[in-house]
Write an enzyme that holds these catalytic residues in place. Sequence first.
Site, PDB file in Angstrom:
ATOM      1  CE  LYS A 122       6.309 -25.337  17.194  1.00 31.25           C
ATOM      2  NZ  LYS A 122       5.969 -24.157  18.020  1.00 31.25           N
ATOM      3  CG  ASP A 133       0.218 -24.125  16.905  1.00 35.30           C
ATOM      4  OD1 ASP A 133      -0.688 -24.914  17.256  1.00 35.30           O
ATOM      5  OD2 ASP A 133       0.939 -23.508  17.713  1.00 35.30           O
ATOM      6  CE  LYS A 175      -1.075 -21.036  18.027  1.00 37.29           C
ATOM      7  NZ  LYS A 175      -0.312 -20.413  19.126  1.00 37.29           N
ATOM      8  CG  ASP A 224       4.241 -23.016  15.436  1.00 41.41           C
ATOM      9  OD1 ASP A 224       5.080 -22.268  15.976  1.00 41.41           O
ATOM     10  OD2 ASP A 224       3.608 -23.891  16.065  1.00 41.41           O
ATOM     11  CG  ASP A 265      -1.274 -22.768  21.427  1.00 40.04           C
ATOM     12  OD1 ASP A 265      -0.834 -23.215  20.346  1.00 40.04           O
ATOM     13  OD2 ASP A 265      -1.353 -21.553  21.677  1.00 40.04           O
ATOM     14  CD  GLU A 287       2.117 -26.699  18.937  1.00 38.07           C
ATOM     15  OE1 GLU A 287       2.894 -26.125  18.149  1.00 38.07           O
ATOM     16  OE2 GLU A 287       1.443 -26.078  19.788  1.00 38.07           O
ATOM     17  NE  ARG A 289       6.230 -26.194  25.596  1.00 42.89           N
ATOM     18  CZ  ARG A 289       6.133 -25.128  26.391  1.00 42.89           C
ATOM     19  NH1 ARG A 289       6.222 -25.267  27.704  1.00 42.89           N
ATOM     20  NH2 ARG A 289       5.962 -23.923  25.877  1.00 42.89           N
TER      21      ARG A 289
END
Length: 499
Positions: free
Chosen positions: A268, A273, A280, A291, A350, A352, A354
């Site tokens: 990933k 993020d 967030k 991230d 949030d 994202e 996956r």
Amino acid sequence: MELKTKSGDPARQRTACVVVGVYERRRMSEAARAVDAASDGYLSHLLRRGDLEGEAGQTLLLPDCPGVRTDRVLLVGCGRERDFNERTYRKAVTAAARALEQAGTGEAILFLPELPVRGRDVAWRVAATAEILETTLYRFDTYKSDPRPPRRPLRQATLAVPRRADLRRAQPALTLGQAAGRGANFSRDLGNTPANICTPGYLGEQAEALAQRFDGVRAEILGPAELEEQGLAALLAVARGAEAPPRLVVLHYRGADDDQAPVALVGKGITFDSGGISIKPSASMDEMKYDMSGAAAVFGAVHAAAEAQLPLNLVAVIPATENMPDGRATRPGDIIDSLDGQRIEVLNTDAEGRLVLADGLAYARRLEPSEVVDVATLTGAAIIGLGHHRHAVMGNAPGLVRDLLQAGERAADRGWELPLDEEYDEQLRSPFADVANIGGQPAGTITAGCFLQRFARGLRWAHLDIAGTAWKSGEHKGATGRPVPLLTHFLAGRAGWTL
């Protein structure tokens, strides 16, 4: 750092420093006893006087030890001899590395790999020592105007083994341990680099630099036009709100015959993020540069495999983008396509990671791998469940999951298996699309794994959620380089190397 192995008498070594272990209750290791005999009981005198209690991690530097050829002797506490284990061994080596750097010895011969560790042989001890020496002395001061590096850093270390016959097994172990440490440090460099520099394009540049550095590594970078053409719609949906263009970074490492199917790693690569429209909280949002730690770990694993010249084929797939709010950004409730063909209802922007991994897994399937392992800082629920010590491990192939867990045990980079039962998968049902991207609050780490499993059809697949292990906050803030050691030992096993 230059690392070597040898066998010999600690009292006869001409070097800047010899490192030996001492247990509690004035019990000395074999190497310490040799130094004690050569110095006419000097170490025994110091221990009786209480200069060193022998607690694990204690150190005592002796600048003028009589009767030996070395300039200095470093005593390292190893705790109670009967309780000496892997954890204590690693603590002793870590303490030795820090003491050597602080003393400015420049070089040293460590006799710690001679210490018996219950259940571990000399090859394990050499590999662990090499990795620890590399990672303990890591510094990230690239962006400081006055970095002030150590005056005399530790540039050369020799790892002593008990017998000359051990050298044959020690050398490949040294190679693997040092490669794991350097791969972890490369991963840390990427993770610690700020998001205004470490963009998706920057990751592409790093891939090209890796291909230039190592024989057998080839980089392939897909930009927005190619992503659109290839159909990576989920990755593009996450990227809609970002100014920095997305990338799909593909690294190929060829260490075996072309007809051998590669092991695939998918990382990933969310370089920052914000949460997107589901934004967030501002507190600690600076840490969302981490991230992309899954991508960084995959980079580190390729680095380690190439440096160790592991005889296997490996492919790394890194979907990279920022996740930012914007008028063009994907909204909660939107339904998006994916490379796999499944349509996804985005209930939370949030979640994202996956989404980009879904396309990453589908792309990896095209490369016909023998198995796929994805790595991601995917869920805060992993921290609730496992804290900051173990990775969450899931998968559809029990043998693959078992091998990852065993590699983590060997590398002291441990994971813990979580289930992927159908009852959890049912939480992802959507009335409007094939699947929702979240399954509610309960079992969030597991439902994220269930989501990915839907996109791993036809693959031997496992998933590492490293949300709790990829970086540290607070006083020792920074990327950890995990799970590069686990992945390195896993790949070594796949290549037929065993410790």
